[in-house]
Design a protein around this motif. Structure first.
Motif, PDB file in Angstrom:
ATOM      1  N   UNK A   1      17.495  -9.457  -7.771  1.00 42.21           N
ATOM      2  CA  UNK A   1      16.591  -8.359  -7.402  1.00 42.21           C
ATOM      3  C   UNK A   1      15.189  -8.638  -7.945  1.00 42.21           C
ATOM      4  N   UNK A   2      14.162  -8.387  -7.114  1.00 40.20           N
ATOM      5  CA  UNK A   2      12.772  -8.542  -7.574  1.00 40.20           C
ATOM      6  C   UNK A   2      12.492  -7.530  -8.684  1.00 40.20           C
ATOM      7  N   UNK A   3      11.907  -7.977  -9.739  1.00 39.64           N
ATOM      8  CA  UNK A   3      11.620  -7.104 -10.871  1.00 39.64           C
ATOM      9  C   UNK A   3      10.454  -6.165 -10.550  1.00 39.64           C
ATOM     10  N   UNK A   4      10.267  -5.176 -11.411  1.00 37.67           N
ATOM     11  CA  UNK A   4       9.188  -4.195 -11.207  1.00 37.67           C
ATOM     12  C   UNK A   4       7.838  -4.914 -11.183  1.00 37.67           C
ATOM     13  N   UNK A   5       7.028  -4.535 -10.237  1.00 33.11           N
ATOM     14  CA  UNK A   5       5.717  -5.160 -10.085  1.00 33.11           C
ATOM     15  C   UNK A   5       5.713  -6.259  -9.046  1.00 33.11           C
ATOM     16  N   UNK A   6       6.909  -6.561  -8.449  1.00 37.15           N
ATOM     17  CA  UNK A   6       7.000  -7.608  -7.431  1.00 37.15           C
ATOM     18  C   UNK A   6       7.779  -7.080  -6.230  1.00 37.15           C
ATOM     19  N   UNK A   7       7.688  -7.823  -5.128  1.00 35.63           N
ATOM     20  CA  UNK A   7       8.400  -7.423  -3.917  1.00 35.63           C
ATOM     21  C   UNK A   7       8.748  -8.671  -3.115  1.00 35.63           C
ATOM     22  N   UNK A   8       9.783  -8.541  -2.251  1.00 37.15           N
ATOM     23  CA  UNK A   8      10.158  -9.596  -1.292  1.00 37.15           C
ATOM     24  C   UNK A   8      10.248  -8.933   0.070  1.00 37.15           C
ATOM     25  N   UNK A   9       9.326  -9.279   0.925  1.00 36.74           N
ATOM     26  CA  UNK A   9       9.172  -8.534   2.174  1.00 36.74           C
ATOM     27  C   UNK A   9      10.152  -8.975   3.253  1.00 36.74           C
ATOM     28  N   UNK A  10      10.530 -10.293   3.281  1.00 39.25           N
ATOM     29  CA  UNK A  10      11.367 -10.830   4.364  1.00 39.25           C
ATOM     30  C   UNK A  10      12.760 -11.168   3.862  1.00 39.25           C
ATOM     31  N   UNK A  11      13.715 -11.219   4.790  1.00 40.32           N
ATOM     32  CA  UNK A  11      15.055 -11.692   4.456  1.00 40.32           C
ATOM     33  C   UNK A  11      15.005 -13.200   4.183  1.00 40.32           C
ATOM     34  N   UNK A  12      15.802 -13.613   3.256  1.00 42.39           N
ATOM     35  CA  UNK A  12      15.843 -15.041   2.942  1.00 42.39           C
ATOM     36  C   UNK A  12      14.665 -15.502   2.114  1.00 42.39           C
ATOM     37  N   UNK A  13      14.043 -14.587   1.407  1.00 37.10           N
ATOM     38  CA  UNK A  13      12.900 -14.973   0.578  1.00 37.10           C
ATOM     39  C   UNK A  13      13.366 -15.783  -0.613  1.00 37.10           C
ATOM     40  N   UNK A  14      12.531 -16.753  -0.987  1.00 37.33           N
ATOM     41  CA  UNK A  14      12.877 -17.619  -2.104  1.00 37.33           C
ATOM     42  C   UNK A  14      12.094 -17.247  -3.372  1.00 37.33           C
ATOM     43  N   UNK A  15      11.099 -16.324  -3.229  1.00 36.13           N
ATOM     44  CA  UNK A  15      10.343 -15.890  -4.394  1.00 36.13           C
ATOM     45  C   UNK A  15       9.831 -14.466  -4.180  1.00 36.13           C
ATOM     46  N   UNK A  16       9.635 -13.773  -5.273  1.00 38.32           N
ATOM     47  CA  UNK A  16       9.063 -12.422  -5.221  1.00 38.32           C
ATOM     48  C   UNK A  16       7.549 -12.520  -5.386  1.00 38.32           C
TER      49      UNK A  16
ATOM     50  N   UNK B   1       0.093  -6.975  -7.986  1.00 40.24           N
ATOM     51  CA  UNK B   1      -1.224  -6.959  -8.613  1.00 40.24           C
ATOM     52  C   UNK B   1      -2.019  -8.211  -8.247  1.00 40.24           C
ATOM     53  N   UNK B   2      -2.362  -8.303  -6.973  1.00 34.27           N
ATOM     54  CA  UNK B   2      -3.186  -9.413  -6.499  1.00 34.27           C
ATOM     55  C   UNK B   2      -4.236  -8.870  -5.539  1.00 34.27           C
ATOM     56  N   UNK B   3      -5.263  -9.658  -5.314  1.00 34.70           N
ATOM     57  CA  UNK B   3      -6.307  -9.246  -4.366  1.00 34.70           C
ATOM     58  C   UNK B   3      -5.765  -9.153  -2.950  1.00 34.70           C
ATOM     59  N   UNK B   4      -4.712  -9.964  -2.639  1.00 33.20           N
ATOM     60  CA  UNK B   4      -4.154  -9.938  -1.283  1.00 33.20           C
ATOM     61  C   UNK B   4      -3.341  -8.672  -1.039  1.00 33.20           C
ATOM     62  N   UNK B   5      -2.844  -8.068  -2.082  1.00 31.27           N
ATOM     63  CA  UNK B   5      -2.039  -6.844  -1.927  1.00 31.27           C
ATOM     64  C   UNK B   5      -2.875  -5.657  -2.413  1.00 31.27           C
ATOM     65  N   UNK B   6      -2.651  -5.164  -3.606  1.00 32.47           N
ATOM     66  CA  UNK B   6      -3.453  -4.087  -4.202  1.00 32.47           C
ATOM     67  C   UNK B   6      -3.655  -4.419  -5.672  1.00 32.47           C
ATOM     68  N   UNK B   7      -4.875  -4.677  -6.007  1.00 32.56           N
ATOM     69  CA  UNK B   7      -5.184  -5.039  -7.382  1.00 32.56           C
ATOM     70  C   UNK B   7      -4.891  -3.857  -8.309  1.00 32.56           C
ATOM     71  N   UNK B   8      -4.066  -4.136  -9.340  1.00 33.06           N
ATOM     72  CA  UNK B   8      -3.741  -3.099 -10.315  1.00 33.06           C
ATOM     73  C   UNK B   8      -2.507  -2.302  -9.976  1.00 33.06           C
TER      74      UNK B   8
END
Length: 656
Positions: A57-72, A76-83
């Motif tokens: 399971x992806x830990x708090x503060x991370x996400x895996x959007x697609x099935x078969x993901x190899x990393x979370x 907190x990035x500029x590509x998503x939402x900073x902070x």
């Protein structure tokens, strides 16, 4: 290869075909099923590495959007939402990246920014639309991040729905407009919307009308007592005919002697009574400057909460609002007139300007009539009343006039509304007409009245100041002042028209004949003039404090009052104004933030003490003067009794 039994594939390995001699590894992003015959894709929110039997399971503060993901991925990035963070582990998409408590999503910058003051800091996942406001705060629409403090905390309920953020009976900008079926009393932080049902509104109106009549009566009585009157000195009557006295019989002579003695005793009693009345009037007249100074103080500080656009502690706000309504004779503000007639600022402005203007005009007509008929004393008294009226109403009327120009702009397309009455749209054609009307009123009241004072006093300058500076140079300060006052009093007796202006100059030294104009300008600047000094900013308060200090320096330098006690009382009053401004600066700049409740309570007590400083000093002065008056009255009564006994004895002797 000679095995006696089939072996199960190890964790993370699978074999889809029976009879196979080898197991295959699951690729990253997959995990083996229960019978290890296939590799399945990890669902969203989970990941796996090579040869995994289960997904992580992806830990708090991370996400895996697609099935078969190899990393979370990190939130907190500029590509998503900073902070941003996630509310829980196993977040399946970047939409699950939310701002932590105390922050909100800024859609324009895609960052988590600190929530503005007035937004609850305990709620996670807020954006501009879902901002959850604390009680006492308001915003225009759900798209607005401009959080505004309401005029009073109980006006605004808070919450996240702008359509349901006002207390029952309140509506409009800052929830400062009374809804249909309700009528307002008070203004600013003391605004209250009263339901127009039953007899409560009528009773309130009746009570405050009665209070207004009593206050006005006290003011009239004070003006009457303080007005300078010359005691009527009846000349002693001579005998009507000396020749008749020669022909009187002895009995007639005795009767005439008794009547003469009685007239002498009556005349003496009348003279003593006149002296007592004059002594009382003199004592009251001596207190008049103290009362004027205290009136000026409450006229100034009463409007500071509104003028500085901030909230003092509730007890101070209520006290100053009530006191200001009394000293400014603004009782309309305390009555729910909206329950019996249409009432708004525009109509109040007309009443408070045309009313005094009409009364003043009639007063001047009466003055002219008395003067034409040769009744100079009544003419002067009438004009004195006119000046007294201008003193009472000028600050409040000027503030009403200046308030017409004070609008508040709100964000977006919400518009601009009048600060003193948020039901009035400043962009409406009706309000623009009243702005023109207020411009005309400026020439009559805040400009016209001080100019009238100046021309009236300037015209008789030589009579008001018979050379005090020269007299002080020749005789010394104390004797020079005494001589100047005696000369001014002599000129008053020779020029009856001068007495009509005594309200403007009598408390001041002859050389400071113009100081009522200075005091009037000080009040105008520190009341209605605040509107034009960057309203609602710290700079406005700072400029006001500088003006206040300048006025203190002028008054302490000139010491314009005849009596030192009046100079001292005036300085104390002006320092009170300064400390109230200092308190306002502390509130505006939040210097008191983080204080404990006990520290805040001490601050409130100090501020309350400042408000009562002048009244307590005045009470002490009145008690002292009252004690002196009682002693004088006792001595006078004792002397009167002795005189009466002597007169009675003389009468008995003559009868014998």
């Amino acid at each position: 290869f000679g095995s006696s039994a089939c072996l199960s594939c190890e964790d993370g390995f699978y074999n889809p075909d029976p009879g196979s001699s080898a197991c295959f590894t699951c690729a990253p992003g997959k995990f083996t099923n229960d019978d290890q015959t296939d590799c399945l894709l990890c669902p969203s929110g989970k990941i796996s590495g090579v040869a995994s039997s289960e997904c992580t399971v992806c830990e708090i503060g991370k996400f895996a959007e697609n099935e078969g993901s190899v990393e979370c991925k990190f939130c907190n990035t500029d590509e998503v939402v900073k902070g941003s963070i996630t509310a829980e582990s196993g977040t399946k998409s970047k939409s699950g990246c939310i701002c932590p408590a105390g922050k909100y999503l800024n859609n324009e910058t895609s960052t988590c920014d600190t929530v503005p003051e007035g937004v609850k800091e305990t709620v996670e996942g807020m954006n501009v639309t879902t901002m959850n406001l604390e009680m006492g705060f308001w915003r225009t629409t759900s798209d607005s991040s401009d959080i505004l403090m309401c005029l009073a905390e109980d006006h605004c309920l808070g919450g996240s729905d702008p359509e349901d953020q006002c207390k029952e009976g309140h509506t409009g900008p800052l929830c400062a407009v009374c809804d249909k079926g309700y009528a307002s009393t008070g203004s600013g932080p003391t605004l209250k919307c009263n339901i127009c049902e039953g007899g409560d509104a009528t009773l309130t109106i009746a009570v405050y009308l009665g209070l207004f009549i009593v206050t006005l009566g006290l003011a009239v009585g004070l003006a009457c007592c303080c007005h300078r009157r010359k005691p009527n000195q009846d000349e002693d009557e001579d005998d009507d005919d000396d020749d008749d006295d020669i022909n009187l019989t002895s009995a007639d002579s005795l009767a005439a002697s008794n009547r003469s003695t009685s007239r002498g005793l009556s005349s003496a009693r009348a003279e003593r009574a006149v002296k007592k009345v004059n002594g009382i009037m003199s004592a009251i007249a001596e207190v008049q400057p103290f009362i004027k100074i205290m009136f000026s103080y409450y006229q100034i500080v009463g409007g500071m909460s509104w003028g500085f656009d901030l909230n003092f502690p509730p007890i101070i706000t209520s006290f100053l609002s009530f006191t200001s309504s009394i000293v400014n004779l603004d009782f309309l503000n305390l009555m729910p007139l909206g329950c019996i007639t249409t009432s708004d600022f525009h109509r109040t402005l007309v009443v408070m300007t045309l009313g005094p203007f009409t009364l003043g005009f009639l007063n001047l007509l009466l003055y002219k009539a008395f003067k034409t008929c040769g009744s100079k004393q009544r003419a002067n008294e009438t004009f004195g009343w006119f000046l007294f009226m201008t003193f009472l109403i000028l600050p409040s009327v000027s503030t009403k006039i200046f308030s017409t120009f004070a609008c508040r702009d709100f964000d977006g397309d919400y518009g601009s509304y009048l600060k003193v009455d948020y039901s009035i749209d400043c962009n409406s054609e009706e309000h623009k007409r009243y702005v023109n009307y207020a411009g005309v009123c400026c020439a009559v009241f805040p400009i016209g009245v001080p100019l009238m004072y100046f021309f009236l006093l300037r015209r008789v300058k030589t009579l008001l100041d018979p050379g005090q500076k020269l007299l002080c140079f020749e005789k010394g300060e104390e004797e020079g002042l005494k001589a100047a006052l005696e000369e001014r009093e002599r000129l008053e007796q020779e020029n009856e028209d001068l007495a009509s202006l005594s309200f403007l100059y009598s408390a001041y030294e002859p050389k400071c004949w113009y100081f009522e104009i200075v005091e009037t300008m000080r009040k105008l600047i520190l009341t209605g003039g605040l509107i034009f000094l960057g309203p609602g900013t710290s700079e406005q308060i700072a400029i006001s404090m500088i003006i206040c200090l300048g006025a203190i320096r002028i008054f302490s330098g000139f010491k314009p009052f005849v009596k030192q006690s009046h100079d001292n009382f005036s300085e104390v009053s002006q320092w009170q104004v300064f400390f109230v401004m200092l308190s306002a600066m502390m509130i505006k700049t939040k210097l008191d933030a983080g204080e404990t409740s006990s520290e805040q309570g001490l601050y409130d007590v100090i501020l309350v003490g400042i408000q009562f400083m002048s009244p307590l000093l005045l009470v002490g002065i009145l008690l002292k003067k009252g004690e002196t008056a009682v002693r004088r009255f006792a001595r006078s009564a004792s002397a009167s009794a002795e005189g009466s006994e002597v007169g009675q004895g003389m009468g008995n002797l003559e009868l014998v």
